[in-house]
Scaffold this motif. Structure first.
Motif, PDB file in Angstrom:
ATOM      1  N   ARG A   1       0.833  -1.200   0.000  1.00 58.94           N
ATOM      2  CA  ARG A   1       0.000   0.000   0.000  1.00 58.94           C
ATOM      3  C   ARG A   1       0.873   1.258   0.000  1.00 58.94           C
ATOM      4  O   ARG A   1       0.624   2.209  -0.744  1.00 58.94           O
ATOM      5  CB  ARG A   1      -0.924  -0.022   1.216  1.00 58.94           C
ATOM      6  CG  ARG A   1      -2.079   0.932   1.136  1.00 58.94           C
ATOM      7  CD  ARG A   1      -3.052   0.784   2.306  1.00 58.94           C
ATOM      8  NE  ARG A   1      -3.485  -0.585   2.501  1.00 58.94           N
ATOM      9  CZ  ARG A   1      -3.292  -1.291   3.619  1.00 58.94           C
ATOM     10  NH1 ARG A   1      -2.695  -0.753   4.657  1.00 58.94           N
ATOM     11  NH2 ARG A   1      -3.720  -2.525   3.717  1.00 58.94           N
ATOM     12  N   ALA A   2       1.912   1.251   0.815  1.00 57.70           N
ATOM     13  CA  ALA A   2       2.827   2.396   0.875  1.00 57.70           C
ATOM     14  C   ALA A   2       3.575   2.564  -0.445  1.00 57.70           C
ATOM     15  O   ALA A   2       3.754   3.690  -0.925  1.00 57.70           O
ATOM     16  CB  ALA A   2       3.808   2.218   2.019  1.00 57.70           C
ATOM     17  N   ALA A   3       3.994   1.466  -1.048  1.00 61.22           N
ATOM     18  CA  ALA A   3       4.689   1.537  -2.337  1.00 61.22           C
ATOM     19  C   ALA A   3       3.772   2.121  -3.414  1.00 61.22           C
ATOM     20  O   ALA A   3       4.194   2.972  -4.202  1.00 61.22           O
ATOM     21  CB  ALA A   3       5.181   0.150  -2.754  1.00 61.22           C
ATOM     22  N   ALA A   4       2.527   1.699  -3.424  1.00 66.33           N
ATOM     23  CA  ALA A   4       1.572   2.227  -4.401  1.00 66.33           C
ATOM     24  C   ALA A   4       1.378   3.726  -4.202  1.00 66.33           C
ATOM     25  O   ALA A   4       1.206   4.480  -5.179  1.00 66.33           O
ATOM     26  CB  ALA A   4       0.235   1.497  -4.285  1.00 66.33           C
ATOM     27  N   GLY A   5       1.445   4.176  -2.964  1.00 66.03           N
ATOM     28  CA  GLY A   5       1.278   5.589  -2.664  1.00 66.03           C
ATOM     29  C   GLY A   5       2.396   6.467  -3.191  1.00 66.03           C
ATOM     30  O   GLY A   5       2.231   7.681  -3.312  1.00 66.03           O
ATOM     31  N   THR A   6       3.525   5.872  -3.536  1.00 70.79           N
ATOM     32  CA  THR A   6       4.641   6.670  -4.062  1.00 70.79           C
ATOM     33  C   THR A   6       4.432   7.078  -5.512  1.00 70.79           C
ATOM     34  O   THR A   6       5.171   7.913  -6.026  1.00 70.79           O
ATOM     35  CB  THR A   6       5.984   5.917  -3.949  1.00 70.79           C
ATOM     36  OG1 THR A   6       5.953   4.756  -4.786  1.00 70.79           O
ATOM     37  CG2 THR A   6       6.286   5.533  -2.513  1.00 70.79           C
ATOM     38  N   ALA A   7       3.437   6.519  -6.173  1.00 74.10           N
ATOM     39  CA  ALA A   7       3.209   6.826  -7.587  1.00 74.10           C
ATOM     40  C   ALA A   7       2.883   8.298  -7.812  1.00 74.10           C
ATOM     41  O   ALA A   7       3.178   8.845  -8.881  1.00 74.10           O
ATOM     42  CB  ALA A   7       2.090   5.949  -8.149  1.00 74.10           C
ATOM     43  N   SER A   8       2.324   8.944  -6.826  1.00 73.30           N
ATOM     44  CA  SER A   8       1.951  10.349  -6.986  1.00 73.30           C
ATOM     45  C   SER A   8       3.060  11.311  -6.553  1.00 73.30           C
ATOM     46  O   SER A   8       2.903  12.523  -6.659  1.00 73.30           O
ATOM     47  CB  SER A   8       0.679  10.649  -6.197  1.00 73.30           C
ATOM     48  OG  SER A   8       0.908  10.435  -4.820  1.00 73.30           O
ATOM     49  N   LEU A   9       4.171  10.759  -6.077  1.00 74.06           N
ATOM     50  CA  LEU A   9       5.273  11.592  -5.611  1.00 74.06           C
ATOM     51  C   LEU A   9       6.226  11.942  -6.750  1.00 74.06           C
ATOM     52  O   LEU A   9       6.514  11.099  -7.596  1.00 74.06           O
ATOM     53  CB  LEU A   9       6.053  10.879  -4.511  1.00 74.06           C
ATOM     54  CG  LEU A   9       5.276  10.499  -3.258  1.00 74.06           C
ATOM     55  CD1 LEU A   9       6.185   9.743  -2.296  1.00 74.06           C
ATOM     56  CD2 LEU A   9       4.701  11.730  -2.597  1.00 74.06           C
ATOM     57  N   ARG A  10       6.722  13.158  -6.748  1.00 73.97           N
ATOM     58  CA  ARG A  10       7.708  13.589  -7.743  1.00 73.97           C
ATOM     59  C   ARG A  10       9.104  13.392  -7.145  1.00 73.97           C
ATOM     60  O   ARG A  10       9.393  13.918  -6.078  1.00 73.97           O
ATOM     61  CB  ARG A  10       7.489  15.047  -8.105  1.00 73.97           C
ATOM     62  CG  ARG A  10       8.498  15.586  -9.091  1.00 73.97           C
ATOM     63  CD  ARG A  10       8.173  16.986  -9.558  1.00 73.97           C
ATOM     64  NE  ARG A  10       7.073  16.920 -10.526  1.00 73.97           N
ATOM     65  CZ  ARG A  10       5.871  17.456 -10.333  1.00 73.97           C
ATOM     66  NH1 ARG A  10       5.597  18.112  -9.241  1.00 73.97           N
ATOM     67  NH2 ARG A  10       4.946  17.352 -11.252  1.00 73.97           N
ATOM     68  N   PRO A  11       9.964  12.627  -7.823  1.00 72.57           N
ATOM     69  CA  PRO A  11      11.310  12.412  -7.292  1.00 72.57           C
ATOM     70  C   PRO A  11      12.102  13.709  -7.225  1.00 72.57           C
ATOM     71  O   PRO A  11      12.079  14.500  -8.157  1.00 72.57           O
ATOM     72  CB  PRO A  11      11.951  11.438  -8.279  1.00 72.57           C
ATOM     73  CG  PRO A  11      10.963  11.153  -9.330  1.00 72.57           C
ATOM     74  CD  PRO A  11       9.737  11.942  -9.062  1.00 72.57           C
ATOM     75  N   LYS A  12      12.795  13.906  -6.108  1.00 75.82           N
ATOM     76  CA  LYS A  12      13.579  15.127  -5.920  1.00 75.82           C
ATOM     77  C   LYS A  12      15.073  14.836  -5.830  1.00 75.82           C
ATOM     78  O   LYS A  12      15.874  15.752  -5.790  1.00 75.82           O
ATOM     79  CB  LYS A  12      13.122  15.836  -4.643  1.00 75.82           C
ATOM     80  CG  LYS A  12      11.703  16.318  -4.739  1.00 75.82           C
ATOM     81  CD  LYS A  12      11.257  16.973  -3.459  1.00 75.82           C
ATOM     82  CE  LYS A  12       9.800  17.380  -3.591  1.00 75.82           C
ATOM     83  NZ  LYS A  12       9.238  17.828  -2.348  1.00 75.82           N
ATOM     84  N   ALA A  13      15.439  13.578  -5.796  1.00 75.48           N
ATOM     85  CA  ALA A  13      16.846  13.210  -5.685  1.00 75.48           C
ATOM     86  C   ALA A  13      17.086  11.917  -6.459  1.00 75.48           C
ATOM     87  O   ALA A  13      16.142  11.226  -6.839  1.00 75.48           O
ATOM     88  CB  ALA A  13      17.234  13.020  -4.223  1.00 75.48           C
ATOM     89  N   GLY A  14      18.334  11.609  -6.693  1.00 80.43           N
ATOM     90  CA  GLY A  14      18.684  10.359  -7.356  1.00 80.43           C
ATOM     91  C   GLY A  14      18.471  10.395  -8.860  1.00 80.43           C
ATOM     92  O   GLY A  14      18.164  11.430  -9.445  1.00 80.43           O
ATOM     93  N   ARG A  15      18.634   9.239  -9.467  1.00 76.47           N
ATOM     94  CA  ARG A  15      18.526   9.150 -10.927  1.00 76.47           C
ATOM     95  C   ARG A  15      17.126   9.453 -11.440  1.00 76.47           C
ATOM     96  O   ARG A  15      16.964   9.964 -12.535  1.00 76.47           O
ATOM     97  CB  ARG A  15      18.963   7.769 -11.391  1.00 76.47           C
ATOM     98  CG  ARG A  15      20.455   7.550 -11.234  1.00 76.47           C
ATOM     99  CD  ARG A  15      20.843   6.167 -11.640  1.00 76.47           C
ATOM    100  NE  ARG A  15      20.358   5.245 -10.611  1.00 76.47           N
ATOM    101  CZ  ARG A  15      20.229   3.956 -10.770  1.00 76.47           C
ATOM    102  NH1 ARG A  15      20.532   3.393 -11.908  1.00 76.47           N
ATOM    103  NH2 ARG A  15      19.799   3.198  -9.800  1.00 76.47           N
TER     104      ARG A  15
END
Length: 76
Positions: free
Chosen positions: A27-41
């Protein structure tokens, strides 16, 4: 992984259930779909990555689900 581990750990500590903890991680992993990456590749393709779960969080959830299945099978 950072997004999936705390919910997994909290659920496992509360219930002692691999299956319930794996569900919390998924559930937590699915919730990351709406997050914009700010670091890393992933940051370089931030806009294109929207709607896609974080690979590390999803990988952790898959490992947790696999262990939950093995633990369940071992008890049968």
């Amino acid at each position: 992984m950072v997004d999936a581990i705390p919910p997994f750990a909290a659920e496992f500590a509360e219930s002692g259930s691999w299956a319930r903890a794996a569900t919390a991680a998924r559930r937590a992993a699915a919730g990351t779909a709406s997050l914009r990456p700010k670091a890393g590749r992933a940051r370089e393709n931030a806009e294109r990555g929207l709607g896609t779960p974080d690979a590390g969080a999803l990988s952790f959830a898959l490992v947790a689900e696999t262990i939950a299945t093995a633990v369940r099978s071992d008890r049968e």
